[in-house]
Motif scaffolding. Structure first.
Motif: not given
Length: 273
Positions: A198, A268, A270
């Motif tokens: 991540t 973000t 992931r």
């Protein structure tokens, strides 16, 4: 190879023979097929050579199999704004991005790339160079090296406080930029060579009255951590240590000791296993 029909030979006696002489193939940008025969007159005992030539485009080379395909590849974008301070022509905006990586595989080196980057607004359209972060369990100190305007930052896999420097761009302002520029958007593609990782990232921008186009000469701090690099201070990752005395207000900074400007919101990505 293409098929050929041999030529015929005849004479007043009605007797002839046909003998194949050669059959060659020459490779190049074009494939050339050549086949020749001797046509022999049985009565006069004379002969003549007759050839046929056919050309064809050479076979295309097979498409190479891609190598080094990343485990994870994600587009990402963060829009934010500049503060109310106008930026005068001739000053420099120092854009920096930082990251925090988590869910790292134990004992393995993780390589992250930031590519296809752009920083856009109504006042400019900029293209930072590609950036690389190497998270290495065997590294004992954090460093940033440059090839042109493309940084590679190597950091230990554990024990770091704060952010890691990701990428940057120095922009010499050609014309006055009014305060409050909005939106300013930093976009790109983040890749990881390991699954499960991540990445949280942010960007900032500060204004400098003078600067260097040689990114190596800037002395960019690779991490926030006070002790993990050669810069033992509390400056943010991305601080140009050799030019920080020239910082002034504007973009996302207020001058003083704010060498990178305030950070944007967080993007973000992931990577699923």
């Amino acid at each position: 190879m293409p098929q050929f029909t041999p030529p015929t030979a005849s004479d007043a006696c009605g007797a002839s023979t046909v003998q194949q002489v050669s059959d060659t193939t020459i490779q190049g940008t074009t494939t050339i097929y050549t086949r020749c025969w001797n046509a022999v007159d049985a009565c006069s005992n004379t002969s003549a050579t007759v050839c046929q030539i056919i050309t064809r485009p050479a076979c295309a080379s097979p498409t190479p199999t891609p190598t080094g395909t990343p485990i994870c590849q994600r587009p990402t974008s963060i829009a934010s704004n500049f503060n109310g301070t106008a930026i005068s022509a001739g000053r420099y905006i120092w854009f920096t991005s930082v990251l925090k990586a988590s869910n790292l595989p134990a004992g393995q080196v993780v390589t992250l790339h930031f590519t296809n980057q752009s920083i856009t607004s109504s006042a400019f359209n900029l293209s930072p160079g590609d950036a690389t972060v190497i998270i290495d369990p065997n590294a004992t100190t954090a460093t940033t090296t440059w090839v042109g305007n493309m940084p590679t930052t190597t950091v230990p896999a554990s024990g770091l406080a704060g952010n890691t420097f990701f990428s940057a761009f120095s922009y010499l302002v050609p014309a006055n930029i009014p305060g409050g520029l909005n939106p300013v958007t930093w976009s790109g593609t983040i890749t990881s060579d390991k699954p499960g990782v991540t990445v949280n990232w942010q960007w900032g921008a500060a204004v400098y009255t003078s600067f260097s186009s040689n990114y190596t000469a800037l002395g960019v701090k690779p991490v926030d951590d006070n002790d993990a690099s050669s810069y033992h201070n509390s400056d943010h990752a991305g601080t140009p240590e050799n030019y920080k005395q020239n910082v002034t207000g504007g973009a996302r900074g207020g001058g003083g000791s704010n060498y990178t400007g305030s950070y944007s919101g967080t993007g973000t990505i992931r990577c699923s296993n």
